[in-house]
Write a protein that holds these residues in place. Sequence first.
Motif, PDB file in Angstrom:
ATOM      1  N   UNK A  10       0.791  -1.443   0.065  1.00  0.00           N
ATOM      2  CA  UNK A  10      -0.065   0.087  -0.027  1.00  0.00           C
ATOM      3  C   UNK A  10       1.003   1.297  -0.054  1.00  0.00           C
ATOM      4  N   UNK A  11       2.143   1.294   0.703  1.00  0.00           N
ATOM      5  CA  UNK A  11       3.007   2.551   0.846  1.00  0.00           C
ATOM      6  C   UNK A  11       3.594   2.648  -0.404  1.00  0.00           C
ATOM      7  N   UNK A  12       3.824   1.481  -1.166  1.00  0.00           N
ATOM      8  CA  UNK A  12       4.548   1.567  -2.447  1.00  0.00           C
ATOM      9  C   UNK A  12       3.369   2.083  -3.538  1.00  0.00           C
ATOM     10  N   UNK A  13       2.140   1.716  -3.632  1.00  0.00           N
ATOM     11  CA  UNK A  13       1.147   2.106  -4.513  1.00  0.00           C
ATOM     12  C   UNK A  13       1.063   3.504  -4.138  1.00  0.00           C
ATOM     13  N   UNK A 129      -1.523   1.477 -15.575  1.00  0.00           N
ATOM     14  CA  UNK A 129      -1.238   1.724 -14.148  1.00  0.00           C
ATOM     15  C   UNK A 129      -2.042   0.996 -13.208  1.00  0.00           C
ATOM     16  N   UNK A 130      -3.213   0.680 -13.591  1.00  0.00           N
ATOM     17  CA  UNK A 130      -4.046  -0.057 -12.936  1.00  0.00           C
ATOM     18  C   UNK A 130      -3.468  -1.569 -12.653  1.00  0.00           C
ATOM     19  N   UNK A 131      -3.139  -2.020 -13.721  1.00  0.00           N
ATOM     20  CA  UNK A 131      -2.642  -3.495 -13.843  1.00  0.00           C
ATOM     21  C   UNK A 131      -1.341  -3.543 -12.977  1.00  0.00           C
ATOM     22  N   UNK A 132      -0.326  -2.688 -13.103  1.00  0.00           N
ATOM     23  CA  UNK A 132       0.736  -2.640 -12.338  1.00  0.00           C
ATOM     24  C   UNK A 132       0.638  -2.383 -10.919  1.00  0.00           C
ATOM     25  N   UNK A 133      -0.521  -1.722 -10.423  1.00  0.00           N
ATOM     26  CA  UNK A 133      -0.737  -1.612  -9.167  1.00  0.00           C
ATOM     27  C   UNK A 133      -1.341  -2.892  -8.479  1.00  0.00           C
ATOM     28  N   UNK A 153      12.092  -0.505 -10.255  1.00  0.00           N
ATOM     29  CA  UNK A 153      11.777  -0.489 -11.742  1.00  0.00           C
ATOM     30  C   UNK A 153      10.816   0.267 -12.231  1.00  0.00           C
ATOM     31  N   UNK A 154       9.426  -0.081 -11.627  1.00  0.00           N
ATOM     32  CA  UNK A 154       8.251   0.628 -11.847  1.00  0.00           C
ATOM     33  C   UNK A 154       8.142   2.019 -11.480  1.00  0.00           C
ATOM     34  N   UNK A 155       8.758   2.349 -10.342  1.00  0.00           N
ATOM     35  CA  UNK A 155       8.856   3.733  -9.804  1.00  0.00           C
ATOM     36  C   UNK A 155       9.543   4.594 -10.928  1.00  0.00           C
ATOM     37  N   UNK A 185      -3.329   3.711 -10.318  1.00  0.00           N
ATOM     38  CA  UNK A 185      -2.343   2.651  -9.876  1.00  0.00           C
ATOM     39  C   UNK A 185      -2.724   2.577  -8.280  1.00  0.00           C
ATOM     40  N   UNK A 186      -3.354   3.453  -7.721  1.00  0.00           N
ATOM     41  CA  UNK A 186      -3.754   3.077  -6.189  1.00  0.00           C
ATOM     42  C   UNK A 186      -4.891   2.271  -6.401  1.00  0.00           C
ATOM     43  N   UNK A 187      -5.795   2.362  -7.196  1.00  0.00           N
ATOM     44  CA  UNK A 187      -6.893   1.609  -7.650  1.00  0.00           C
ATOM     45  C   UNK A 187      -6.479   0.075  -7.951  1.00  0.00           C
ATOM     46  N   UNK A 188      -5.665  -0.080  -8.464  1.00  0.00           N
ATOM     47  CA  UNK A 188      -5.384  -1.284  -8.838  1.00  0.00           C
ATOM     48  C   UNK A 188      -4.668  -2.187  -7.748  1.00  0.00           C
ATOM     49  N   UNK A 189      -4.035  -1.459  -6.763  1.00  0.00           N
ATOM     50  CA  UNK A 189      -3.333  -1.937  -5.518  1.00  0.00           C
ATOM     51  C   UNK A 189      -4.828  -2.437  -4.696  1.00  0.00           C
TER      52      UNK A 189
END
Length: 251
Positions: A10-13, A129-133, A153-155, A185-189
């Motif tokens: 969650x912190x990463x997202x 971004x959704x998928x990466x999250x 890598x993603x950041x 991206x946060x929604x993906x997480x």
Amino acid sequence: MGPESILATGLMAAAFSAIHLLAGTLSVLHRVPRNRWLSFAGGIAVAYIFLHVLPELSAHQTTFAELLGLDPVAAESLVYGIALLGLAVFYGVERMAKTSRERSRMRGEGDRLENGPLWIHVASFSVINLLIGYLLLHREETGAWSLGLYFVAMALHFLTSDFGMRQDHPQAYDRTGRWIIAAAVFGGWLLGVFVELHEVAIGLVFAFVAGGVVLNVLKEELPEERKSRFLPFFGGTALYAVLVIAERTIA
């Protein structure tokens, strides 16, 4: 998944979202010739493709063969075909954006995207971004080292893609686009916390994301107008390669 894993990812997202929201304030990145830090980030993203993405696609190929009852050749064709589809889709979006900017220049409206292509462009990045999250919580490779390397890598990939998006349509991106992409991206997480897809579906998602990441990394580093810097680019690839080798040696 345990509460520690949910908290860490969650912190990463949240950090991914912050990159999109705050990258525009880093004026040092907006120099031409291309800033050395962007080329360094691009080098890490390219190394990630070769050292993590391609081997992980091979792992998903095995999963497809076992769970779908496919022979190895058919499973290989399926997983790499989905990756190719991801690359083709995002290439099509980039070509549409370039053509739209050319039409705007011909009409004397400046170097800007028309409204339709603009929102298709934002939507395409929101999907990836959704998928990466989502993949923060559901990847083939597990463990703290693997998660950390994925995050780095993603950041850095987000940093370079954000730079390109802001160059394509600065006002609309700063006003609205970056908020949509950051939320995606946060929604993906969040989706990953509550929904666990079947292994085959995760493999398909990962393969599609892999193709999109390959295209986005190459389009940011290869065009002549980007004026990429070779030594920082090479340094990024070498550093990431050393970290991956260390991870696998220690494991």
